[in-house]
Design a protein around this motif. Structure first.
Motif, PDB file in Angstrom:
ATOM      1  N   UNK A   1      36.133  34.590  51.597  1.00  0.00           N
ATOM      2  CA  UNK A   1      36.438  34.425  50.178  1.00  0.00           C
ATOM      3  C   UNK A   1      37.508  33.348  49.970  1.00  0.00           C
ATOM      4  N   UNK A   2      38.578  33.384  50.782  1.00  0.00           N
ATOM      5  CA  UNK A   2      39.643  32.383  50.631  1.00  0.00           C
ATOM      6  C   UNK A   2      39.120  30.970  50.834  1.00  0.00           C
ATOM      7  N   UNK A   3      38.184  30.797  51.750  1.00  0.00           N
ATOM      8  CA  UNK A   3      37.677  29.464  52.075  1.00  0.00           C
ATOM      9  C   UNK A   3      36.675  28.937  51.052  1.00  0.00           C
ATOM     10  N   UNK A   4      35.880  29.820  50.430  1.00  0.00           N
ATOM     11  CA  UNK A   4      34.751  29.358  49.629  1.00  0.00           C
ATOM     12  C   UNK A   4      34.757  29.767  48.161  1.00  0.00           C
ATOM     13  N   UNK A   5      35.640  30.685  47.766  1.00  0.00           N
ATOM     14  CA  UNK A   5      35.642  31.166  46.384  1.00  0.00           C
ATOM     15  C   UNK A   5      37.021  30.916  45.785  1.00  0.00           C
ATOM     16  N   UNK A   6      37.043  30.303  44.603  1.00  0.00           N
ATOM     17  CA  UNK A   6      38.316  29.990  43.956  1.00  0.00           C
ATOM     18  C   UNK A   6      38.325  30.501  42.522  1.00  0.00           C
ATOM     19  N   UNK A   7      39.525  30.874  42.068  1.00  0.00           N
ATOM     20  CA  UNK A   7      39.748  31.233  40.666  1.00  0.00           C
ATOM     21  C   UNK A   7      40.962  30.440  40.195  1.00  0.00           C
ATOM     22  N   UNK A   8      40.784  29.670  39.147  1.00  0.00           N
ATOM     23  CA  UNK A   8      41.847  28.809  38.612  1.00  0.00           C
ATOM     24  C   UNK A   8      42.401  27.872  39.681  1.00  0.00           C
ATOM     25  N   UNK A   9      41.506  27.365  40.535  1.00  0.00           N
ATOM     26  CA  UNK A   9      41.909  26.413  41.563  1.00  0.00           C
ATOM     27  C   UNK A   9      42.595  27.016  42.765  1.00  0.00           C
ATOM     28  N   UNK A  10      42.691  28.343  42.834  1.00  0.00           N
ATOM     29  CA  UNK A  10      43.358  29.016  43.955  1.00  0.00           C
ATOM     30  C   UNK A  10      42.357  29.903  44.689  1.00  0.00           C
ATOM     31  N   UNK A  11      42.532  30.059  46.010  1.00  0.00           N
ATOM     32  CA  UNK A  11      41.619  30.927  46.763  1.00  0.00           C
ATOM     33  C   UNK A  11      41.589  32.343  46.174  1.00  0.00           C
ATOM     34  N   UNK A  12      40.396  32.895  46.108  1.00  0.00           N
ATOM     35  CA  UNK A  12      40.197  34.217  45.510  1.00  0.00           C
ATOM     36  C   UNK A  12      40.009  35.262  46.602  1.00  0.00           C
ATOM     37  N   UNK A  13      40.811  36.328  46.547  1.00  0.00           N
ATOM     38  CA  UNK A  13      40.658  37.470  47.442  1.00  0.00           C
ATOM     39  C   UNK A  13      40.450  38.703  46.583  1.00  0.00           C
TER      40      UNK A  13
ATOM     41  N   UNK B   1      40.389  42.440  45.305  1.00  0.00           N
ATOM     42  CA  UNK B   1      41.061  43.679  45.711  1.00  0.00           C
ATOM     43  C   UNK B   1      40.074  44.730  46.182  1.00  0.00           C
ATOM     44  N   UNK B   2      38.850  44.660  45.652  1.00  0.00           N
ATOM     45  CA  UNK B   2      37.769  45.541  46.123  1.00  0.00           C
ATOM     46  C   UNK B   2      36.446  44.812  45.929  1.00  0.00           C
ATOM     47  N   UNK B   3      35.422  45.268  46.600  1.00  0.00           N
ATOM     48  CA  UNK B   3      34.131  44.585  46.580  1.00  0.00           C
ATOM     49  C   UNK B   3      33.285  45.086  45.405  1.00  0.00           C
ATOM     50  N   UNK B   4      33.769  44.822  44.205  1.00  0.00           N
ATOM     51  CA  UNK B   4      33.102  45.227  42.978  1.00  0.00           C
ATOM     52  C   UNK B   4      31.999  44.220  42.663  1.00  0.00           C
ATOM     53  N   UNK B   5      30.740  44.610  42.880  1.00  0.00           N
ATOM     54  CA  UNK B   5      29.614  43.679  42.723  1.00  0.00           C
ATOM     55  C   UNK B   5      29.379  43.250  41.280  1.00  0.00           C
ATOM     56  N   UNK B   6      30.039  43.888  40.308  1.00  0.00           N
ATOM     57  CA  UNK B   6      29.883  43.452  38.922  1.00  0.00           C
ATOM     58  C   UNK B   6      30.770  42.244  38.616  1.00  0.00           C
ATOM     59  N   UNK B   7      31.725  41.939  39.490  1.00  0.00           N
ATOM     60  CA  UNK B   7      32.621  40.800  39.284  1.00  0.00           C
ATOM     61  C   UNK B   7      31.911  39.526  39.756  1.00  0.00           C
ATOM     62  N   UNK B   8      31.809  38.487  38.915  1.00  0.00           N
ATOM     63  CA  UNK B   8      31.046  37.285  39.290  1.00  0.00           C
ATOM     64  C   UNK B   8      31.560  36.589  40.555  1.00  0.00           C
ATOM     65  N   UNK B   9      32.880  36.561  40.758  1.00  0.00           N
ATOM     66  CA  UNK B   9      33.411  35.896  41.958  1.00  0.00           C
ATOM     67  C   UNK B   9      33.126  36.715  43.217  1.00  0.00           C
ATOM     68  N   UNK B  10      33.106  38.030  43.082  1.00  0.00           N
ATOM     69  CA  UNK B  10      32.729  38.875  44.227  1.00  0.00           C
ATOM     70  C   UNK B  10      31.267  38.632  44.568  1.00  0.00           C
ATOM     71  N   UNK B  11      30.402  38.557  43.556  1.00  0.00           N
ATOM     72  CA  UNK B  11      28.982  38.278  43.809  1.00  0.00           C
ATOM     73  C   UNK B  11      28.814  36.919  44.497  1.00  0.00           C
ATOM     74  N   UNK B  12      29.596  35.932  44.068  1.00  0.00           N
ATOM     75  CA  UNK B  12      29.522  34.610  44.699  1.00  0.00           C
ATOM     76  C   UNK B  12      29.890  34.697  46.179  1.00  0.00           C
TER      77      UNK B  12
END
Length: 196
Positions: A59-71, A73-84
């Motif tokens: 997630x840190x390497x490939x998913x970002x939120x507001x230009x920062x790596x996204x981690x 807190x839980x694997x909630x599949x309804x969250x778009x960044x988690x799905x990504x």
């Protein structure tokens, strides 16, 4: 680049090229030479090859939120960044499996909560949504599940310092309860490849 050759391809050397292009850059053509040997690997996997990864690192390497790596807190599949991120993990798992390497995730855990009585209760929903397709094989074209997957219980989880330390009776009781629930959960799911 993954190049798949048909089983009936005659042995020999083949040449071609790949062109990479985008709307903002000049196209690049790269020559490719492929040597096909006169044998085919059997479908049966006689030697299991396994390797681990950390979903948070992916997630840190490939998913970002507001230009920062996204981690997450839980694997909630309804969250778009988690799905990504889960989509990237699935691509990685499938590609590795096609090349006869089964990957496993080392840090994903079920949610642990304590009842008023102090008994540990594990919530497997998020964990199972991510892990079970790889254990059952439903995530893969050949429908063969991963050769091995570690139990969520480890020296790092649950954190012994939250339960009086490694030598405490409270942690020993918790550890027994968590290990029992892990074993029962995976046995009920028919996942014999779990290491406990």
């Amino acid at each position: 680049v993954d190049i798949t050759t048909d089983r009936s391809t005659p042995p020999g050397q083949y040449a071609g090229s790949i062109t990479l292009s985008s709307a903002s850059h000049q196209a690049f053509t790269i020559p490719i030479v492929l040597r096909v040997y006169g044998f085919v690997l059997p479908d049966a996997r006689h030697i299991p090859a396994i390797g681990g990864f950390d979903h948070q690192a992916v997630f840190r390497a490939f998913v970002a939120r507001d230009g920062k790596p996204f981690e997450p807190p839980r694997m909630d599949r309804t969250h778009p960044l988690v799905r990504q991120g889960l989509g990237i993990i699935r691509q990685m798992m499938v590609l590795a499996h096609e090349h006869r390497l089964d990957l496993f995730e080392r840090t994903l855990r079920p949610t642990l909560r304590r009842e008023m009585s102090g008994r540990a209760v594990l919530d497997w929903e998020d964990y199972d949504n991510v892990v079970m397709p790889y254990l059952s094989g439903s995530a893969f074209e050949d429908r063969v599940g991963c050769a091995a997957w570690p139990s969520p219980f480890s020296q790092d989880w649950p954190d012994a310092s939250n339960y009086g330390g490694l030598g405490s009776d409270a942690y020993a009781s918790l550890a027994v309860d968590v290990i029992r629930q892990c074993r029962e959960h995976f046995q009920a799911a028919g996942a014999e490849q779990i290491f406990t």
